[in-house]
Every structure is written in structure tokens, then in C-alpha cells.
Design a protein around this motif. Structure first.
Motif, PDB file in Angstrom:
ATOM      1  N   ARG A  73      -6.571  -0.392   5.250  1.00  0.00           N
ATOM      2  CA  ARG A  73      -6.666   0.623   4.188  1.00  0.00           C
ATOM      3  C   ARG A  73      -5.889   0.183   2.939  1.00  0.00           C
ATOM      4  O   ARG A  73      -6.346   0.386   1.815  1.00  0.00           O
ATOM      5  N   ILE A  74      -4.734  -0.414   3.137  1.00  0.00           N
ATOM      6  CA  ILE A  74      -3.942  -0.888   1.999  1.00  0.00           C
ATOM      7  C   ILE A  74      -4.655  -2.064   1.324  1.00  0.00           C
ATOM      8  O   ILE A  74      -4.685  -2.158   0.091  1.00  0.00           O
ATOM      9  N   ALA A  85       4.756   4.087   7.706  1.00  0.00           N
ATOM     10  CA  ALA A  85       3.711   4.928   7.117  1.00  0.00           C
ATOM     11  C   ALA A  85       2.538   5.084   8.077  1.00  0.00           C
ATOM     12  O   ALA A  85       1.987   6.173   8.226  1.00  0.00           O
ATOM     13  N   ALA A  86       2.148   3.989   8.735  1.00  0.00           N
ATOM     14  CA  ALA A  86       1.047   4.039   9.702  1.00  0.00           C
ATOM     15  C   ALA A  86       1.385   4.992  10.844  1.00  0.00           C
ATOM     16  O   ALA A  86       0.557   5.830  11.226  1.00  0.00           O
ATOM     17  N   LEU A  89      -1.020   6.856   2.744  1.00  0.00           N
ATOM     18  CA  LEU A  89      -0.259   5.620   2.942  1.00  0.00           C
ATOM     19  C   LEU A  89       0.451   5.206   1.661  1.00  0.00           C
ATOM     20  O   LEU A  89       1.637   4.844   1.682  1.00  0.00           O
ATOM     21  N   LEU A  90      -0.252   5.260   0.533  1.00  0.00           N
ATOM     22  CA  LEU A  90       0.358   4.870  -0.740  1.00  0.00           C
ATOM     23  C   LEU A  90       1.496   5.817  -1.118  1.00  0.00           C
ATOM     24  O   LEU A  90       2.523   5.372  -1.640  1.00  0.00           O
ATOM     25  N   ASP A  91       1.325   7.110  -0.856  1.00  0.00           N
ATOM     26  CA  ASP A  91       2.416   8.058  -1.121  1.00  0.00           C
ATOM     27  C   ASP A  91       3.644   7.712  -0.288  1.00  0.00           C
ATOM     28  O   ASP A  91       4.777   7.737  -0.776  1.00  0.00           O
ATOM     29  N   LEU A 127      -1.358   0.017  13.070  1.00  0.00           N
ATOM     30  CA  LEU A 127      -0.878  -0.857  12.005  1.00  0.00           C
ATOM     31  C   LEU A 127      -2.039  -1.642  11.402  1.00  0.00           C
ATOM     32  O   LEU A 127      -2.099  -1.842  10.184  1.00  0.00           O
ATOM     33  N   ARG A 128      -2.967  -2.053  12.249  1.00  0.00           N
ATOM     34  CA  ARG A 128      -4.122  -2.809  11.757  1.00  0.00           C
ATOM     35  C   ARG A 128      -4.960  -1.963  10.786  1.00  0.00           C
ATOM     36  O   ARG A 128      -5.370  -2.435   9.725  1.00  0.00           O
TER      37      ARG A 128
END
Length: 175
Positions: free
Chosen positions: A148-149, A134-135, A121-123, A142-143
């Protein structure tokens, strides 16, 4: 809504590292118990502030299952295993689905504590994707992506997603 703080989840390399983590957790009010089986029949044991600890071998799927179940029920977990072994990676991935996992005694390297979903996700966020995009690309809801973020923000000690992405980019190892 659960108002209890997240239970600690640590994967460490040696028994000495586990002892250091357990001593710190004892000072914070956690009660250490050897093994990963919970004796308490109640599902939510988060209020009891129990941390279970032990060694997990390469082929010890029962110990992994018990450790993950204990973490899901709200207990803390300190596992001694090789984080790069298949069993260690499986344990970290499974615990990471519950919440942040600290690798080592103090969580001093937040990038090492990220689970693969968080890294991916961060990438993607660093590449310019939105969290929703990203999700979807990582086949996450999305949740779950937002959770995770949020966990990554907590690991990096920052308030915003942008700050988490920048901290991740600064601290990750070049590939």
C-alpha cells in the motif's frame, strides 16, 4: 513475477470523463470493451491490454463484482459512478485492494486516489509510527502495508516513503 505494467483502474463521475480516459488509454495501446464481463476464459488477461468500461449504479453489486474480478484478472477498468455513494466507495475500496485507483480523468489529485488503508498508514507514519507498527495498528500484514505504501509512492511520484508522507501531508485537505 509479473512484468506487465499495472492495468489502469479509474473511477470517474461522468461518461465524458470516461471517454477522455478511454481515448488516452487507446493511444497507449489498450483495447476498450463495454461492460465488465470478460469473454476470455484464460485467468490472466493482463497481456491482452483490455480495458472494460461502463456505468455502475447505486445498487449494482453484480457490476461491482464483475469489475473487481476483471481487475484481479489483469484487465483495466473505467467505471462511471458517484465515488461518494456507498457503491462507489465499495468499488474504490475493492479495486484498491488490487492496486492504485485513479479517481477522475488524470489522477491529478493523488490524495483523492488513496484508499482508506493508505490514508490510515500515511497518517500513522506521519505521527511517527514505523511501517510495522502502522501495519499492526491497522490489522494489515507487513507485506500488505508495504504494498500500500509503494502504491502511494507511485501515486505521488516519489521514490521514498518519507517523501510520500511529506507529499501526503502537503496535499491532504484539512479535517
Amino acid at each position: 513475477m509479473n512484468t506487465q505494467p499495472d492495468a489502469p483502474r479509474h473511477v470517474v463521475a461522468t461518461a465524458a470523463d470516461a471517454d477522455a480516459v478511454l481515448r488516452r488509454l487507446a493511444r497507449e495501446g489498450w483495447t476498450a470493451r463495454p461492460g465488465f464481463a470478460l469473454p476470455d476464459p484464460a485467468w490472466d488477461v493482463g497481456g491482452a491490454r483490455i480495458v472494460l468500461h461502463g456505468r455502475i449504479g447505486d445498487d449494482d453489486t453484480d457490476a461491482i463484482r464483475l469489475a473487481v474480478l476483471a481487475a484481479a484478472r489483469g484487465a483495466g477498468v473505467v467505471a462511471v459512478c458517484d465515488a461518494e455513494s456507498p457503491a462507489g466507495r465499495a468499488l474504490i475500496d475493492d479495486l484498491g485492494r488490487i492496486g492504485a485507483v485513479q479517481r477522475g480523468t488524470d489522477g491529478g489529485d493523488p490524495v483523492a486516489s488513496l484508499i482508506p488503508e493508505q490514508r490510515a498508514l500515511l497518517d500513522r507514519l506521519a505521527a511517527g509510527d514505523t511501517i510495522a507498527a502502522a501495519a499492526a495498528a491497522e490489522f494489515l500484514s507487513l507485506r500488505t502495508a508495504n504494498r500500500r505504501i509503494a502504491e502511494a509512492r507511485a501515486l505521488f511520484g516519489v521514490r521514498t516513503t518519507r517523501e510520500a508522507v511529506l507529499a501526503y501531508l502537503r496535499q491532504r485537505q484539512p479535517e
